[in-house]
Design a protein around this motif. Structure first.
Motif, PDB file in Angstrom:
ATOM      1  N   ALA A  83      -2.288  12.219  -3.100  1.00 12.67           N
ATOM      2  CA  ALA A  83      -3.258  12.348  -4.188  1.00 12.67           C
ATOM      3  C   ALA A  83      -4.677  12.313  -3.639  1.00 12.67           C
ATOM      4  N   THR A  84      -5.571  13.040  -4.309  1.00 11.99           N
ATOM      5  CA  THR A  84      -6.992  12.989  -3.959  1.00 11.99           C
ATOM      6  C   THR A  84      -7.760  12.084  -4.912  1.00 11.99           C
ATOM      7  N   GLY A  85      -7.150  11.703  -6.030  1.00 13.87           N
ATOM      8  CA  GLY A  85      -7.776  10.789  -6.985  1.00 13.87           C
ATOM      9  C   GLY A  85      -6.889   9.571  -7.189  1.00 13.87           C
ATOM     10  N   LYS A  86      -7.150   8.853  -8.269  1.00 16.51           N
ATOM     11  CA  LYS A  86      -6.373   7.659  -8.567  1.00 16.51           C
ATOM     12  C   LYS A  86      -5.081   8.018  -9.292  1.00 16.51           C
ATOM     13  N   ILE A  87      -4.068   7.183  -9.098  1.00 16.24           N
ATOM     14  CA  ILE A  87      -2.832   7.305  -9.858  1.00 16.24           C
ATOM     15  C   ILE A  87      -2.918   6.367 -11.055  1.00 16.24           C
ATOM     16  N   HIS A  88      -2.500   6.829 -12.222  1.00 15.35           N
ATOM     17  CA  HIS A  88      -2.662   6.062 -13.449  1.00 15.35           C
ATOM     18  C   HIS A  88      -1.987   4.688 -13.338  1.00 15.35           C
TER      19      HIS A  88
ATOM     20  N   LEU B 236      -0.286  -3.740  -5.880  1.00 20.31           N
ATOM     21  CA  LEU B 236      -0.022  -2.375  -5.418  1.00 20.31           C
ATOM     22  C   LEU B 236      -1.349  -1.643  -5.260  1.00 20.31           C
ATOM     23  N   ALA B 237      -1.523  -1.018  -4.136  1.00 21.46           N
ATOM     24  CA  ALA B 237      -2.745  -0.231  -3.882  1.00 21.46           C
ATOM     25  C   ALA B 237      -2.345   1.167  -3.441  1.00 21.46           C
ATOM     26  N   ILE B 238      -3.201   2.130  -3.754  1.00 22.39           N
ATOM     27  CA  ILE B 238      -2.962   3.533  -3.415  1.00 22.39           C
ATOM     28  C   ILE B 238      -3.944   3.962  -2.338  1.00 22.39           C
ATOM     29  N   ARG B 239      -3.427   4.602  -1.306  1.00 16.71           N
ATOM     30  CA  ARG B 239      -4.294   5.204  -0.297  1.00 16.71           C
ATOM     31  C   ARG B 239      -3.979   6.691  -0.262  1.00 16.71           C
TER      32      ARG B 239
ATOM     33  N   VAL C 270       0.860  -1.187   0.000  1.00 16.17           N
ATOM     34  CA  VAL C 270       0.000   0.000   0.000  1.00 16.17           C
ATOM     35  C   VAL C 270       0.893   1.233   0.000  1.00 16.17           C
ATOM     36  N   LEU C 271       0.629   2.149  -0.954  1.00 15.90           N
ATOM     37  CA  LEU C 271       1.367   3.410  -1.063  1.00 15.90           C
ATOM     38  C   LEU C 271       0.491   4.536  -0.524  1.00 15.90           C
ATOM     39  N   PHE C 272       0.943   5.171   0.523  1.00 19.59           N
ATOM     40  CA  PHE C 272       0.217   6.301   1.104  1.00 19.59           C
ATOM     41  C   PHE C 272       0.686   7.575   0.403  1.00 19.59           C
TER      42      PHE C 272
END
Length: 437
Positions: free
Chosen positions: A402-407, A431-434, A397-399
């Motif tokens: 960003a307020t939206g999604k990363i491409h 990989l997940a984005i938070r 998980v990557l903290f």
């Protein structure tokens, strides 16, 4: 002594798989009105009054059968030979038949363990009289049950535990690696399983669709435990026939989801097909490690450029499995078959790998410094912290700010950087984005 084994045997369509499912408490075997659905030995484990029991479902015994039917009989006879007790199942509604008498004779001659005669399809108390005629087979007592409704099951299991040996201490050891052998029909899955096990564990035939269920085989190799799962051939959805085949495919996909490693078989003569790539996609999405196994390589051994050609085709068609190693084997001749275990062990280890948090953040920081993430609505995005939150497969998980999604293309870049640094060969990683939200 290990966990005692109890085998269910009988002629076709007396309800063996229904009883198997009833005792295990779930739908583990395919049940269908068509005789001969079960062909291989199916194993399951359950517990009764604190006793662990391994249960074996077998194909219908047809003493006069030939071809596949004869192979099914061999599988049933092997189940009888290894069992500590045998449940001889008959159909109470249909009554005693000459086939029952012949099966009973064969079992009595081939078994040195206790045999319990179980009269199935006794669905009401008033029908127990139907079981009386089966005493002519020479077994006493007779156990009337309804596998469908569960009647008489407790009494039967009490009788089973009274005749089987007590299980001794079982070896603890490390957890077994589950390896699912998957592919479209007739690419050699069952032949590969039999070659690895060194015995005709599963029925093999040139007829597509011979394997109808997911067949588990537990074994040890060079001091390590494995569970090898042979599966039904996975056809395209539009080409599936009756419910038996559809359920077999469903069980094959379920086997992939519970596997540590999938051996994805490709026909070395026919080459890569669109269905092969769909099967590879199922393994990738399931999160199990994958090895691309090109089978029947003995047929192309004399072609000097064949390996390079098919390797290029495999890499082009399985782009999302770029992390999967490619192996060239022949299940028929045994060519390089056992060398698969070096790849299996490596892939299973990578799938369970953890990266120290400090090293992980240093690797991601280096990747970001080379190529920062794309802006989010005109604002620069900063990756504040990275944590590994799971294994099997490795999950990160990557903290971020960003307020939206990363491409997804940037996530793929980060994945490639992690692979360059740490390997993760053979396994997918997640990989997940938070972000701020």
């Amino acid at each position: 002594m290990g966990v005692p084994i109890v085998a269910i045997v009988g002629r076709p369509n007396v309800g063996k798989s229904t009883l198997f499912n009833r005792l295990l408490g779930g739908r583990r075997a395919i049940v269908d009105d068509m005789p001969g659905v079960t062909r291989d030995r199916l194993y399951g484990e359950f517990e009764w009054r604190g006793r662990r029991i391994v249960l074996v479902d077998t194909g219908g015994l047809d003493p006069a059968g030939t071809g596949i039917t004869a192979q099914v009989r061999v599988q049933a006879e092997r189940a009888v030979a290894e069992a500590d007790a045998i449940l001889l199942l008959v159909d109470g509604k249909e009554g005693l038949t000459p086939a029952d008498s012949e099966v009973a004779r064969l079992i009595r001659e081939g078994a040195s363990r206790p045999i319990l005669l179980v009269v199935n399809k006794i669905d009401a108390v008033g029908q127990t009289v139907l079981a009386a005629e089966f005493s002519r087979l020479g077994f006493d007592p007779v156990y009337p049950v309804s596998a469908e409704q569960g009647q008489g099951i407790g009494e039967l299991l009490d009788a089973v535990t009274a005749v089987i040996p007590d299980a001794g201490e079982t070896a603890g050891g490390s957890e077994a690696v589950t390896v699912a052998v998957v592919g479209r029909p007739n690419v050699g899955k069952s032949s590969l399983v039999n070659r690895i096990l060194g015995t005709e564990r599963v029925v093999v035939s040139a007829e597509p669709g011979t394997t109808r269920d997911a067949i588990d085989s537990r074994f040890s190799y060079q001091g390590r435990d494995y569970i090898l799962v042979d599966t039904a051939g996975i056809r395209a959805k539009g080409r599936l026939g009756r419910s038996v085949e559809r359920y077999g495919v469903s069980r094959a996909l379920a086997a992939v989801r519970r596997a540590d490693v999938a051996l994805i078989l490709v026909d070395g003569v026919e080459g890569v097909t669109e269905q092969d790539t769909r099967i590879g996609g199922e393994a990738h999405e399931a999160g199990c490690a994958s090895i691309l196994v090109v089978n029947k390589w003995d047929c192309r051994a004399g072609q000097p450029d064949a390996a390079a050609e098919i390797r290029v085709a495999v890499r082009e068609q399985f782009k999302y499995l770029a992390y999967a190693p490619v192996a060239f084997v022949s299940a028929l001749s045994g060519l390089r078959v056992m060398s698969l275990f070096r790849l299996i062990d490596a892939a299973a280890a990578e799938r369970a790998r953890r990266i120290p948090t400090a090293a992980l953040n240093a690797a991601v920081e280096a990747a970001v410094s080379r190529r920062p993430p794309p802006a989010d609505r005109g604002r620069a995005v900063r990756i504040r912290y990275v944590a590994q939150t799971g294994i099997k497969p490795p999950t990160f998980v990557l903290f971020t700010t960003a307020t939206g999604k990363i491409h997804f293309s940037y996530l793929r870049y980060l994945e490639n950087c992690l692979r360059e640094t740490y390997g993760f060969g053979g396994t997918p990683i997640r990989l997940a984005i938070r972000g701020r939200q």
